[in-house]
Write a protein that holds these residues in place. Sequence first.
Motif, PDB file in Angstrom:
ATOM      1  N   GLN A  83       0.848  -1.194   0.000  1.00 31.07           N
ATOM      2  CA  GLN A  83       0.000   0.000   0.000  1.00 31.07           C
ATOM      3  C   GLN A  83       0.877   1.235   0.000  1.00 31.07           C
ATOM      4  OE1 GLN A  83      -2.186  -0.457   3.690  1.00 31.07           O
ATOM      5  NE2 GLN A  83      -3.993  -1.141   2.564  1.00 31.07           N
ATOM      6  N   CYS A  84       0.359   2.312  -0.579  1.00 33.65           N
ATOM      7  CA  CYS A  84       1.030   3.601  -0.462  1.00 33.65           C
ATOM      8  C   CYS A  84       1.084   3.964   1.026  1.00 33.65           C
ATOM      9  CB  CYS A  84       0.250   4.664  -1.234  1.00 33.65           C
ATOM     10  SG  CYS A  84       0.813   6.335  -0.869  1.00 33.65           S
ATOM     11  N   PRO A  85       2.281   4.277   1.556  1.00 33.72           N
ATOM     12  CA  PRO A  85       2.394   4.599   2.980  1.00 33.72           C
ATOM     13  C   PRO A  85       1.620   5.863   3.372  1.00 33.72           C
ATOM     14  CG  PRO A  85       4.541   4.094   2.056  1.00 33.72           C
ATOM     15  CD  PRO A  85       3.595   4.234   0.903  1.00 33.72           C
ATOM     16  N   GLN A  86       1.301   6.704   2.389  1.00 40.78           N
ATOM     17  CA  GLN A  86       0.612   7.951   2.735  1.00 40.78           C
ATOM     18  C   GLN A  86      -0.899   7.891   2.535  1.00 40.78           C
ATOM     19  OE1 GLN A  86       2.655  11.639   2.456  1.00 40.78           O
ATOM     20  NE2 GLN A  86       4.533  10.671   1.701  1.00 40.78           N
ATOM     21  N   CYS A  87      -1.370   7.440   1.366  1.00 41.21           N
ATOM     22  CA  CYS A  87      -2.831   7.411   1.159  1.00 41.21           C
ATOM     23  C   CYS A  87      -3.397   5.999   1.264  1.00 41.21           C
ATOM     24  CB  CYS A  87      -3.197   8.043  -0.183  1.00 41.21           C
ATOM     25  SG  CYS A  87      -2.833   6.982  -1.590  1.00 41.21           S
ATOM     26  N   GLN A  88      -2.516   5.002   1.374  1.00 44.10           N
ATOM     27  CA  GLN A  88      -2.877   3.598   1.528  1.00 44.10           C
ATOM     28  C   GLN A  88      -3.574   2.992   0.316  1.00 44.10           C
ATOM     29  OE1 GLN A  88      -3.962   2.574   5.720  1.00 44.10           O
ATOM     30  NE2 GLN A  88      -3.894   4.776   6.029  1.00 44.10           N
ATOM     31  N   LYS A  95       6.387   6.051  -7.398  1.00 44.29           N
ATOM     32  CA  LYS A  95       5.577   7.198  -6.975  1.00 44.29           C
ATOM     33  C   LYS A  95       4.116   6.772  -7.000  1.00 44.29           C
ATOM     34  CE  LYS A  95       6.012  12.078  -7.627  1.00 44.29           C
ATOM     35  NZ  LYS A  95       6.749  13.095  -8.334  1.00 44.29           N
ATOM     36  N   CYS A  96       3.370   7.088  -5.939  1.00 44.83           N
ATOM     37  CA  CYS A  96       1.962   6.706  -5.883  1.00 44.83           C
ATOM     38  C   CYS A  96       1.182   7.431  -6.976  1.00 44.83           C
ATOM     39  CB  CYS A  96       1.388   7.060  -4.515  1.00 44.83           C
ATOM     40  SG  CYS A  96      -0.390   6.755  -4.405  1.00 44.83           S
ATOM     41  N   GLU A  97       0.393   6.661  -7.748  1.00 45.38           N
ATOM     42  CA  GLU A  97      -0.344   7.324  -8.834  1.00 45.38           C
ATOM     43  C   GLU A  97      -1.595   8.051  -8.331  1.00 45.38           C
ATOM     44  OE1 GLU A  97      -2.645   4.414 -11.445  1.00 45.38           O
ATOM     45  OE2 GLU A  97      -0.992   3.157 -10.705  1.00 45.38           O
ATOM     46  N   TYR A  98      -1.971   7.800  -7.063  1.00 42.89           N
ATOM     47  CA  TYR A  98      -3.154   8.470  -6.513  1.00 42.89           C
ATOM     48  C   TYR A  98      -2.811   9.783  -5.816  1.00 42.89           C
ATOM     49  CZ  TYR A  98      -5.203   3.962  -7.537  1.00 42.89           C
ATOM     50  OH  TYR A  98      -5.604   2.837  -8.182  1.00 42.89           O
ATOM     51  N   CYS A  99      -1.783   9.746  -4.944  1.00 46.12           N
ATOM     52  CA  CYS A  99      -1.470  10.958  -4.176  1.00 46.12           C
ATOM     53  C   CYS A  99      -0.114  11.567  -4.559  1.00 46.12           C
ATOM     54  CB  CYS A  99      -1.527  10.679  -2.677  1.00 46.12           C
ATOM     55  SG  CYS A  99      -0.143   9.700  -2.073  1.00 46.12           S
ATOM     56  N   GLN A 100       0.596  10.921  -5.508  1.00 45.13           N
ATOM     57  CA  GLN A 100       1.890  11.421  -6.004  1.00 45.13           C
ATOM     58  C   GLN A 100       3.008  11.418  -4.970  1.00 45.13           C
ATOM     59  OE1 GLN A 100       1.935  11.971  -9.341  1.00 45.13           O
ATOM     60  NE2 GLN A 100      -0.232  11.427  -9.173  1.00 45.13           N
ATOM     61  N   SER A 101       2.814  10.713  -3.854  1.00 50.57           N
ATOM     62  CA  SER A 101       3.913  10.731  -2.880  1.00 50.57           C
ATOM     63  C   SER A 101       4.970   9.699  -3.260  1.00 50.57           C
ATOM     64  CB  SER A 101       3.390  10.503  -1.467  1.00 50.57           C
ATOM     65  OG  SER A 101       2.682   9.303  -1.394  1.00 50.57           O
ATOM     66  N   GLU A 102       6.190   9.938  -2.761  1.00 49.83           N
ATOM     67  CA  GLU A 102       7.309   9.045  -3.044  1.00 49.83           C
ATOM     68  C   GLU A 102       7.128   7.755  -2.247  1.00 49.83           C
ATOM     69  OE1 GLU A 102       9.664   9.788  -5.186  1.00 49.83           O
ATOM     70  OE2 GLU A 102       9.023  11.859  -5.515  1.00 49.83           O
TER      71      GLU A 102
END
Length: 129
Positions: free
Chosen positions: A6-11, A20-27
């Motif tokens: 999972q993306c660590p920021q938006c999950q 790079k997360c394609e949903y929230c763009q975080s690294e």
Amino acid sequence: MSVALQCPQCQAPISANTKKCEYCQSEIFVNSVAYLSTKDSGVISRYLSSYQTLLNENPRNLEANVGVGVCFLIRGLYQEAQPYFVMATKNLFRIFLKLMLQKLRSPYVSLYSSVARNFSTAYDTFLTN
Ligand SMILES: [Zn+2]
């Protein structure tokens, strides 16, 4: 074998190779204390657990080792961070050597293999004690 990440920021669900997360763009892979120091403790926990998942699959994973090291530094766990940076450094050397070997031919290949062996021995002896 694939693992659920999972993306660590938006999950949001991500694949193992995502940078790079394609949903929230975080690294997904962090190599900077500055980047993570603005995040709250829950986010850092999620970064840590996603790196641990990757390391369970491949303990040599370069980016995951750097990531765990950075997360531990942020938490002030300097001793705990060290083995992850050591592993990352060894892997960087292996990658460097592989690139060198691709460009070189015998007799340099055996020379560089010998350098690698000696470097690893020296590293294990002097730098990890
Ligand atoms: Zn995200």
